[in-house]
Design an enzyme around this catalytic site. Structure first.
Site, short mmCIF file in Angstrom:
data_model
loop_
_atom_site.label_atom_id
_atom_site.label_comp_id
_atom_site.label_asym_id
_atom_site.label_seq_id
_atom_site.Cartn_x
_atom_site.Cartn_y
_atom_site.Cartn_z
N SER A 1 50.46 45.97 39.64
CA SER A 1 51.43 44.95 39.25
C SER A 1 51.49 44.93 37.73
O SER A 1 51.00 44.02 37.09
CB SER A 1 51.04 43.59 39.81
OG SER A 1 49.82 43.15 39.28
N HIS B 1 48.53 43.74 45.98
CA HIS B 1 47.22 44.35 46.20
C HIS B 1 46.81 44.38 47.67
O HIS B 1 45.70 44.75 48.01
CB HIS B 1 46.15 43.65 45.39
CG HIS B 1 46.33 43.82 43.92
ND1 HIS B 1 45.69 43.06 42.97
CD2 HIS B 1 47.12 44.69 43.21
CE1 HIS B 1 46.05 43.44 41.75
NE2 HIS B 1 46.92 44.42 41.88
N GLU C 1 45.91 36.94 43.76
CA GLU C 1 44.45 36.85 43.70
C GLU C 1 43.95 35.41 43.77
O GLU C 1 44.47 34.54 43.08
CB GLU C 1 43.94 37.46 42.37
CG GLU C 1 44.36 38.89 42.20
CD GLU C 1 44.07 39.43 40.80
OE1 GLU C 1 43.14 38.94 40.15
OE2 GLU C 1 44.80 40.32 40.37
N GLU D 1 41.26 45.11 45.35
CA GLU D 1 40.19 44.67 44.46
C GLU D 1 38.97 44.20 45.23
O GLU D 1 38.10 43.51 44.69
CB GLU D 1 40.72 43.61 43.49
CG GLU D 1 41.83 44.20 42.60
CD GLU D 1 42.33 43.28 41.52
OE1 GLU D 1 42.01 42.08 41.53
OE2 GLU D 1 43.07 43.78 40.65
N ASP E 1 45.42 34.11 40.38
CA ASP E 1 46.41 34.93 39.67
C ASP E 1 47.59 35.13 40.62
O ASP E 1 47.60 36.06 41.42
CB ASP E 1 45.83 36.29 39.25
CG ASP E 1 46.88 37.16 38.53
OD1 ASP E 1 47.99 36.64 38.24
OD2 ASP E 1 46.60 38.35 38.28
N GLU F 1 46.16 32.55 36.04
CA GLU F 1 46.68 33.69 35.28
C GLU F 1 48.13 33.92 35.71
O GLU F 1 48.45 33.82 36.89
CB GLU F 1 45.81 34.90 35.60
CG GLU F 1 46.23 36.18 34.92
CD GLU F 1 45.33 37.33 35.41
OE1 GLU F 1 44.15 37.08 35.69
OE2 GLU F 1 45.84 38.44 35.52
N ASP G 1 48.78 37.48 31.25
CA ASP G 1 48.52 38.90 31.51
C ASP G 1 49.81 39.67 31.21
O ASP G 1 49.99 40.20 30.11
CB ASP G 1 48.04 39.06 32.97
CG ASP G 1 47.94 40.50 33.43
OD1 ASP G 1 48.03 41.42 32.60
OD2 ASP G 1 47.76 40.73 34.65
N LYS H 1 43.27 43.87 28.99
CA LYS H 1 43.10 45.10 29.76
C LYS H 1 43.33 46.24 28.79
O LYS H 1 44.45 46.43 28.31
CB LYS H 1 44.17 45.17 30.87
CG LYS H 1 44.05 44.11 31.96
CD LYS H 1 45.34 44.06 32.77
CE LYS H 1 45.16 43.38 34.12
NZ LYS H 1 46.49 43.12 34.76
N HIS I 1 39.50 44.20 34.47
CA HIS I 1 39.71 45.50 35.13
C HIS I 1 41.20 45.67 35.47
O HIS I 1 42.02 44.80 35.14
CB HIS I 1 38.89 45.53 36.43
CG HIS I 1 39.38 44.57 37.47
ND1 HIS I 1 39.00 44.61 38.80
CD2 HIS I 1 40.25 43.51 37.39
CE1 HIS I 1 39.61 43.66 39.47
NE2 HIS I 1 40.36 42.98 38.65
N LYS J 1 37.04 39.35 34.54
CA LYS J 1 37.65 39.42 35.87
C LYS J 1 37.50 40.87 36.32
O LYS J 1 38.10 41.77 35.73
CB LYS J 1 39.11 39.00 35.77
CG LYS J 1 39.95 39.42 36.95
CD LYS J 1 41.32 38.79 36.91
CE LYS J 1 42.39 39.85 36.99
NZ LYS J 1 43.67 39.35 37.53
P1 PGA Z 1 46.99 45.22 38.22
O1 PGA Z 1 46.49 43.79 38.71
O2 PGA Z 1 45.84 45.94 37.66
O3 PGA Z 1 47.55 45.80 39.48
O4 PGA Z 1 48.06 44.93 37.20
C1 PGA Z 1 45.59 42.98 38.05
C2 PGA Z 1 46.24 41.75 37.50
O5 PGA Z 1 47.44 41.47 37.73
O6 PGA Z 1 45.58 41.02 36.81
ZN ZN Z 2 47.28 39.50 36.47
#
Ligand code: PGA
Ligand code: ZN
Length: 423
Positions: A40, A153, A162, A203, A240, A283, A310, A335, A363, A386
């Protein structure tokens, strides 16, 4: 000085190819890093270069990115000092020459950047967190452990991506891991007893066929309580929703729930959730393209709840600065592969901290056994990480690395606890 750079193709946790890089120094020190991959992804992330040949890897090959590591990028960094991370990363960015790292690929750049840092740490005979963070690096992060997966996911109807637990009341990181694992297994039993699947998503969290956030949160709160912990005091809840994923034509389209909510209704719904459940952090509560929604929600509940950007920031210092100026969010997810070099990711952390924003090291949904982010969480002292569930080695590898770091720090280790979320 760097004597060799070797890129190769390895597999990530979803079974897709990704880039791994070895950097070797004249003294024989070796640094190795593997690059993660999102599902995502934010629209303004640095570009992950994929081959796009449908006959191989379903288009997801990274042969070009690997070749760029072994040719152009190797030529740029061989002979450089690995200790000069800023100079090295600037040279990588210049070699690519595009604003989005699309020519050589952010996946190629990041592998070289992180492997160089790890080689430099090895040359100093220091663990990475200490090499980057110095002797002040002794704060173990609160883990935000993802125990229910939805959205992009998993293939269940849950619209939110999440649902996480944060053991804010633990005394040590090791205790936080124990609490998380116990709750994870209680939840597994509860889901089974209720006739739900206990298969896991990308995840490592469960992916039961629940429809609403309330159903998921009810299961999580019950599991926390049944394990013997106090929701909100010992264990905070974190969500999230990954709202950019279901924001279309100006509305939030909850496909699983079969409800469409305007930005104001979506915000009201989130506010109801934080009033009904001990949610300490959300998030991407609003979509990356809904800056007005982001500003309104931050003004409304930013003093009571951590709101982490994010997709809206993509670990980009410039986007974060704009967000800070506009009152968007009060926290940033970091990230490293969203931006493509260690130096730029650390700059984003610095800008966040100076503005009073909290930082969550993160991650991606596609991971490897690489544990660099565990060290980065301690090196930056950001206090929050996270990195997925209490199952699957791609996730637990990071927790295990943090357990080793806590052990190594001994009496000087500090667990961030609830105060990590305060601004
Ligand atoms: P992604 O998901 O690594 O698939 O972007 C993690 C997130 O959205 O935080
Ligand atoms: Zn996110």
């Amino acid at each position: 000085a760097i004597t060799s750079v070797t890129g190769r193709r390895v597999l990530d946790s979803r079974g897709n190819p990704t880039v791994e890089v070895d950097v070797e120094l004249a003294d024989g020190s070796l640094g190795r890093a593997a690059v993660p991959s999102g599902a995502s992804t934010g629209a303004r992330e640095a570009v992950e270069l994929r081959d796009g040949d449908p006959a191989r890897w379903h288009g997801k090959g990274v042969d070009r990115a690997v070749r760029h590591v072994n040719t152009e990028l190797a030529a740029v960094v061989v002979g450089r000092e690995a200790e000069d991370q800023a100079g090295l990363d600037a040279a990588l960015v210049a070699a690519d020459g595009t604003a989005t790292k699309s020519r050589l690929g952010a996946n190629a750049l990041l592998g070289v950047s992180l492997a160089s840092a790890k080689a430099a740490a090895a040359a100093h005979r220091l663990p990475l967190y200490r090499y980057l963070g110095g002797s002040d690096a002794r704060l173990l992060p609160v883990p935000m452990m993802n125990i229910v997966n939805g959205g992009a996911h998993a293939d269940n109807p849950l619209d939110f991506q999440e649902f996480m637990i944060a053991p804010i009341g633990a005394d040590t990181f090791a205790e936080a891991v124990r609490m998380g694992s116990e709750i994870f297994h209680t939840l597994r039993g509860d889901l089974l007893a209720a006739g739900h699947s206990t298969g896991v998503g990308d995840e490592g969290g469960f992916a039961p066929a629940l429809r609403t956030a309330e159903e998921a949160l009810d299961f999580v709160v019950a599991a926390v309580e049944r394990t013997g912990y106090r929701p909100g005091t010992d264990v905070g809840l974190v969500m999230d929703p990954a709202s950019s994923e279901f924001f279309r034509d100006g509305v939030y389209d909850y496909a699983g729930e079969k409800v469409r909510r305007t930005p104001a209704e979506h915000a009201d719904y989130l506010v109801r959730l934080i009033e009904a459940y001990p949610v300490v952090s959300i998030e991407d509560p609003m979509a990356e393209d809904d800056l007005e929604g982001w500003r309104d929600l931050t003004a409304r509940i930013g003093s009571r709840c951590q709101l982490t950007g994010d997709d809206v920031f993509c670990t980009d210092e410039t986007l974060l600065r704009e967000g800070i100026a506009q009152g968007v969010a009060n926290s940033v997810l970091v990230k490293v592969n969203q931006i493509g070099t260690l130096t730029e990711a650390l700059a984003t952390v610095g800008t966040a901290h100076r503005a009073g924003y909290t930082v969550v090291m993160s991650h991606r949904s596609g991971e490897t056994e690489d544990t660099t982010i565990a060290d980065l969480a301690v090196a930056t002292g950001c206090g929050q990480i996270k990195t997925g569930s209490l199952s699957r080695s791609d996730r637990t590898a990071k927790y295990n690395q943090l357990l080793r770091i806590e052990e190594q720090l001994g009496d000087s280790a500090r667990y961030a606890g609830a105060r990590a979320l305060r601004r």
